[in-house]
Design a protein around this motif. Structure first.
Motif, short mmCIF file in Angstrom:
data_model
loop_
_atom_site.label_atom_id
_atom_site.label_comp_id
_atom_site.label_asym_id
_atom_site.label_seq_id
_atom_site.Cartn_x
_atom_site.Cartn_y
_atom_site.Cartn_z
N ASP A 1 0.80 -1.23 0.00
CA ASP A 1 0.00 0.00 0.00
C ASP A 1 0.83 1.28 0.00
OD1 ASP A 1 -2.48 -1.32 -0.02
OD2 ASP A 1 -2.40 -1.64 2.15
N VAL A 2 2.17 1.14 -0.04
CA VAL A 2 3.00 2.35 -0.09
C VAL A 2 3.01 2.88 -1.52
CG1 VAL A 2 4.44 1.51 1.80
CG2 VAL A 2 5.21 1.20 -0.57
N PRO A 3 3.38 4.15 -1.72
CA PRO A 3 3.46 4.68 -3.09
C PRO A 3 4.40 3.82 -3.93
CG PRO A 3 3.65 6.45 -1.50
CD PRO A 3 3.69 5.17 -0.71
N SER A 4 4.04 3.63 -5.19
CA SER A 4 4.87 2.80 -6.06
C SER A 4 5.07 3.50 -7.40
CB SER A 4 4.23 1.43 -6.27
OG SER A 4 3.00 1.56 -6.95
N VAL A 5 6.08 3.06 -8.11
CA VAL A 5 6.36 3.60 -9.44
C VAL A 5 6.89 2.47 -10.30
CG1 VAL A 5 8.73 4.29 -8.80
CG2 VAL A 5 7.57 5.43 -10.70
N GLU A 6 6.54 2.48 -11.57
CA GLU A 6 7.03 1.48 -12.50
C GLU A 6 8.25 2.00 -13.23
OE1 GLU A 6 3.92 0.21 -15.11
OE2 GLU A 6 2.93 -1.00 -13.56
N MET A 7 9.27 1.13 -13.36
CA MET A 7 10.50 1.51 -14.06
C MET A 7 10.97 0.34 -14.91
SD MET A 7 12.52 3.63 -11.05
CE MET A 7 13.86 4.10 -12.15
N SER A 8 11.83 0.64 -15.86
CA SER A 8 12.40 -0.42 -16.70
C SER A 8 13.51 -1.14 -15.93
CB SER A 8 12.98 0.18 -17.98
OG SER A 8 14.16 0.88 -17.68
N LYS A 9 13.91 -2.31 -16.43
CA LYS A 9 14.95 -3.09 -15.77
C LYS A 9 16.36 -2.66 -16.19
CE LYS A 9 12.16 -7.23 -15.04
NZ LYS A 9 11.99 -8.69 -15.30
N GLU A 10 16.45 -1.59 -16.92
CA GLU A 10 17.76 -1.09 -17.35
C GLU A 10 18.61 -0.66 -16.15
OE1 GLU A 10 19.34 2.87 -19.77
OE2 GLU A 10 17.20 2.40 -19.68
N GLU A 11 19.91 -1.02 -16.17
CA GLU A 11 20.80 -0.62 -15.07
C GLU A 11 20.97 0.90 -15.06
OE1 GLU A 11 24.52 -2.66 -15.27
OE2 GLU A 11 23.69 -4.51 -14.42
N LYS A 12 21.02 1.48 -13.85
CA LYS A 12 21.18 2.93 -13.73
C LYS A 12 22.02 3.25 -12.51
CE LYS A 12 16.80 4.53 -15.77
NZ LYS A 12 16.19 3.27 -16.15
N GLY A 13 22.72 4.35 -12.56
CA GLY A 13 23.44 4.83 -11.39
C GLY A 13 22.45 5.21 -10.31
N ILE A 14 22.86 5.10 -9.05
CA ILE A 14 21.95 5.32 -7.92
C ILE A 14 21.34 6.72 -7.94
CG2 ILE A 14 23.88 5.95 -6.40
CD1 ILE A 14 20.58 4.21 -5.35
N VAL A 15 22.13 7.74 -8.32
CA VAL A 15 21.61 9.12 -8.31
C VAL A 15 20.51 9.27 -9.35
CG1 VAL A 15 22.19 11.53 -8.80
CG2 VAL A 15 23.74 10.13 -7.41
N GLU A 16 20.78 8.82 -10.57
CA GLU A 16 19.78 8.91 -11.63
C GLU A 16 18.54 8.08 -11.27
OE1 GLU A 16 19.27 7.75 -16.38
OE2 GLU A 16 21.17 7.37 -15.35
N PHE A 17 18.80 6.92 -10.68
CA PHE A 17 17.72 6.00 -10.36
C PHE A 17 16.73 6.61 -9.35
CE2 PHE A 17 15.83 2.62 -7.80
CZ PHE A 17 15.34 1.76 -8.79
N ILE A 18 17.23 7.17 -8.26
CA ILE A 18 16.31 7.66 -7.23
C ILE A 18 15.62 8.96 -7.63
CG2 ILE A 18 17.43 6.43 -5.34
CD1 ILE A 18 18.77 8.99 -4.48
N VAL A 19 16.23 9.71 -8.57
CA VAL A 19 15.54 10.89 -9.09
C VAL A 19 14.40 10.45 -10.00
CG1 VAL A 19 15.75 12.93 -10.58
CG2 VAL A 19 17.51 12.43 -8.88
N GLU A 20 14.70 9.48 -10.89
CA GLU A 20 13.67 8.98 -11.81
C GLU A 20 12.50 8.33 -11.05
OE1 GLU A 20 13.29 5.74 -15.41
OE2 GLU A 20 15.21 6.78 -15.17
N ALA A 21 12.82 7.72 -9.91
CA ALA A 21 11.78 7.08 -9.09
C ALA A 21 11.06 8.07 -8.18
CB ALA A 21 12.41 5.98 -8.24
N SER A 22 11.43 9.35 -8.27
CA SER A 22 10.84 10.41 -7.44
C SER A 22 11.06 10.16 -5.95
CB SER A 22 9.33 10.56 -7.73
OG SER A 22 9.12 10.90 -9.07
N VAL A 23 12.18 9.51 -5.62
CA VAL A 23 12.55 9.32 -4.22
C VAL A 23 13.22 10.60 -3.72
CG1 VAL A 23 14.04 8.03 -2.64
CG2 VAL A 23 12.76 6.83 -4.45
N SER A 24 14.11 11.16 -4.53
CA SER A 24 14.75 12.45 -4.24
C SER A 24 14.35 13.43 -5.34
CB SER A 24 16.27 12.32 -4.20
OG SER A 24 16.67 11.44 -3.16
#
Length: 421
Positions: free
Chosen positions: A343-366
């Motif tokens: 029940d927590v907020p979720s987001v869909e992403m591709s399985k492509e490898e990404k650097g942690i900084v790019e990844f958490i921005v794209e996931a709207s974490v930061s």
């Protein structure tokens, strides 16, 4: 002469109406009885609102009486108008049969079927199903006056908005049930929710009209359970709290009870648990003097989860709760994480490898790359319970649980589920 069982039910707030309080007290003081409660299989699982009359029946069993559990294979096809403003959608025979099986499984968790006074399960389709229309009208339709039925709240409240003959006849069919159980099992008491008063009294009327004048049967109703603020009990943010683990997981079930307000917890312990009076009164003291420890809520959650789902499911629910409180998600299996975070907020992403900084921005974490780098460097970012402090870290397959999802946490309590597509 008093009766310990009735005194206990009264202390727990479980008696709302009785058809003959003194007569029932005398009956219980002089013999062990059979009594029943009915559940219509409108779904393949009961929810927690259904179980208050059943738990009350279990209290009778613990005092030596025999519970009869009626599953309404016939009445479920008709639909009870009680408490409804519109007609039910009729279900197929196949759906009713499936629902009956689901409910039977849940009954077996609450009652003892093997004791000397073991619970007995019956299905009213066994005696209503073979009955012809002519038999119904001749043998039972003649017993109940139309004016009597129009006096029932469940019927009178629907006259303006519309009521089919099908639902109009429901109260008489339930009356036939009580009469059948009285004749077949010497069942003398029906227990139901407060909305069942009209149906229960119809059953007593059918028994009165078909037996000797001195024949006695009784009805008890239980008050509607509400929260201290007057709102409806039994719903979580996700909807109804079901007994089926597939609909409401043991962890969600446990969390529902542990989140009970201080103003409600002792009331719910009286209604739902089998703890004795001294244990509940001791916990009431902790609510007054140490509310921050939430001992009563924890006890309530443990008692109810153990009763409905068993010891192993309770241990799992406690383990998930502790892991979330401590932030140590490494203790959890992938299935437990999926359950805990569905029940927590979720987001869909591709399985492509990404650097942690790019990844958490794209996931709207930061919110930005600058903030993301700062969050990683400061140890504010965790993946599946493991802190990531290297801004050069690459998020890849090894971080995906079951190759499907990942739990990212920012700070202490901000979780997000990443679903990979």
């Amino acid at each position: 002469m008093t009766n310990a069982l009735l005194e206990d039910l009264s202390w727990r707030g479980l008696i709302y109406q009785q058809t003959d309080a003194e007569g029932l007290k005398d009956l219980l003081n002089n013999e062990k009885i059979s009594l029943y409660c009915g559940v219509d299989p409108t779904a393949d699982s009961m929810h927690i609102g259904h179980i208050v009359p059943l738990l009350t029946l279990r209290r009778f069993q613990l005092h030596g009486h025999r519970p009869i559990l009626l599953v309404g294979g016939a009445t479920g096809m008709v639909g009870d108008p009680s408490g409804r403003s519109e007609e039910r959608v009729l279900q197929t025979t196949e759906q009713i049969d499936k629902n009956v099986k689901g409910i039977k499984t849940q009954m077996e968790r609450i009652f003892d079927f093997k004791a000397e006074n073991g619970a007995q399960m019956v299905n009213n389709n066994d005696w209503i199903g073979p009955m012809s229309v002519i038999e119904f009208l001749r043998d039972f339709g003649k017993l109940i006056n139309i004016n009597y039925m129009l006096g029932k709240d469940s019927i009178a409240s629907r006259l303006d908005s519309g009521l089919s003959f099908t639902e109009f006849a429901y109260t008489l069919i339930q009356g036939i049930d009580f009469n059948h159980l009285f004749n077949t099992y010497n069942c003398k008491v029906q227990v139901g929710g407060s909305d069942q008063w009209g149906n229960i009294t119809t059953g007593l009327e059918v028994i009165r009209k078909t037996h000797e004048e001195e024949t006695k049967a009784f009805g008890i109703t239980i008050p509607l359970v509400t929260k201290a603020d007057g709102t409806k009990f039994g719903k979580s943010a996700a909807g109804a709290v079901w007994l089926d683990a597939k609909k409401t997981s043991p962890y969600e079930f446990y969390q529902f009870w542990i989140n009970t307000a201080d103003a409600d917890v002792i009331k719910y312990m009286k209604i739902f648990t089998f703890l004795d009076r001294s244990e509940i009164e001791a916990l009431a003291v902790t609510v007054e003097n140490e509310p921050h420890l939430r001992k009563a809520q924890t006890t309530l959650a443990e008692e109810m989860t153990r009763l409905i789902h068993g010891e192993e499911a309770l241990e799992q629910a406690v383990r998930i709760s502790r892991a979330l409180f401590s932030g140590n998600l490494k203790e959890l299996t992938a299935d437990e994480m999926k359950d805990a975070f569905k029940d927590v907020p979720s987001v869909e992403m591709s399985k492509e490898e990404k650097g942690i900084v790019e990844f958490i921005v794209e996931a709207s974490v930061s919110p930005s790359k600058r903030q993301a780098r700062e969050d990683v460097t400061n140890g504010a970012i965790s993946i599946n319970g493991e802190k990531v402090t290297d801004v050069a870290y690459v998020v890849g397959k090894a971080d995906r649980l079951e190759d499907e999802f990942m739990i990212v946490r920012r700070g202490k309590k901000n979780y997000k589920m990443i679903k990979f597509v």
